[in-house]
Design a protein around this motif. Sequence first.
Motif, PDB file in Angstrom:
ATOM      1  N   VAL A  70       0.841  -1.208   0.000  1.00 13.30           N
ATOM      2  CA  VAL A  70       0.000   0.000   0.000  1.00 13.30           C
ATOM      3  C   VAL A  70       0.871   1.252   0.000  1.00 13.30           C
ATOM      4  O   VAL A  70       0.605   2.205  -0.734  1.00 13.30           O
ATOM      5  N   GLN A  71       1.930   1.250   0.791  1.00 13.69           N
ATOM      6  CA  GLN A  71       2.816   2.423   0.831  1.00 13.69           C
ATOM      7  C   GLN A  71       3.504   2.649  -0.519  1.00 13.69           C
ATOM      8  O   GLN A  71       3.621   3.780  -0.982  1.00 13.69           O
ATOM      9  N   ASP A  72       3.928   1.553  -1.165  1.00 13.95           N
ATOM     10  CA  ASP A  72       4.525   1.696  -2.498  1.00 13.95           C
ATOM     11  C   ASP A  72       3.517   2.273  -3.479  1.00 13.95           C
ATOM     12  O   ASP A  72       3.849   3.142  -4.293  1.00 13.95           O
ATOM     13  N   SER A  73       2.290   1.794  -3.418  1.00 17.94           N
ATOM     14  CA  SER A  73       1.241   2.300  -4.312  1.00 17.94           C
ATOM     15  C   SER A  73       0.971   3.774  -4.038  1.00 17.94           C
ATOM     16  O   SER A  73       0.804   4.566  -4.974  1.00 17.94           O
ATOM     17  N   GLU A  74       0.917   4.146  -2.769  1.00 21.89           N
ATOM     18  CA  GLU A  74       0.703   5.554  -2.418  1.00 21.89           C
ATOM     19  C   GLU A  74       1.824   6.421  -2.982  1.00 21.89           C
ATOM     20  O   GLU A  74       1.569   7.501  -3.521  1.00 21.89           O
TER      21      GLU A  74
END
Length: 137
Positions: A70-74
């Motif tokens: 999720v952090q990478d996607s953000e």
Amino acid sequence: MGSEHTKVRAGIYVEKEILNQADGLLETANVRSRNEFVEEALKFYIGYLLAGKAEDYFLQSLSSVLIGTVQDSENRLARMDFKMAVELAKLSQVIAYTHDVDEESLNKLHAKCVNEVQRINGTIKSEDAYRYQKREV
């Protein structure tokens, strides 16, 4: 017989009702004695406890992976938003430079665009803007 299969005598205290229930379930448990029943019950409970620890570990690992994803996607979305904002700013500057639009008209256009984006929930179609500008709506 290996030492890992050596049995030891252990005295335990059990409520009479629980012992009666165990005696009634010897056949169902496919054992011949109370001793076998207790041994199988202990194996089952130990497995249950160890599985719970394994499940906790698995959930923590999965949570860690999901948080990272999720952090990478953000981060990717934030970089893309930044690039789009730069391109939009360049486009706005070019339009402002090439068209003589007064401040009142610009404010009206801003309010119209805000209302339009709210109404269509951000799904902008160039065709709709073209039809509006050509007064086809």
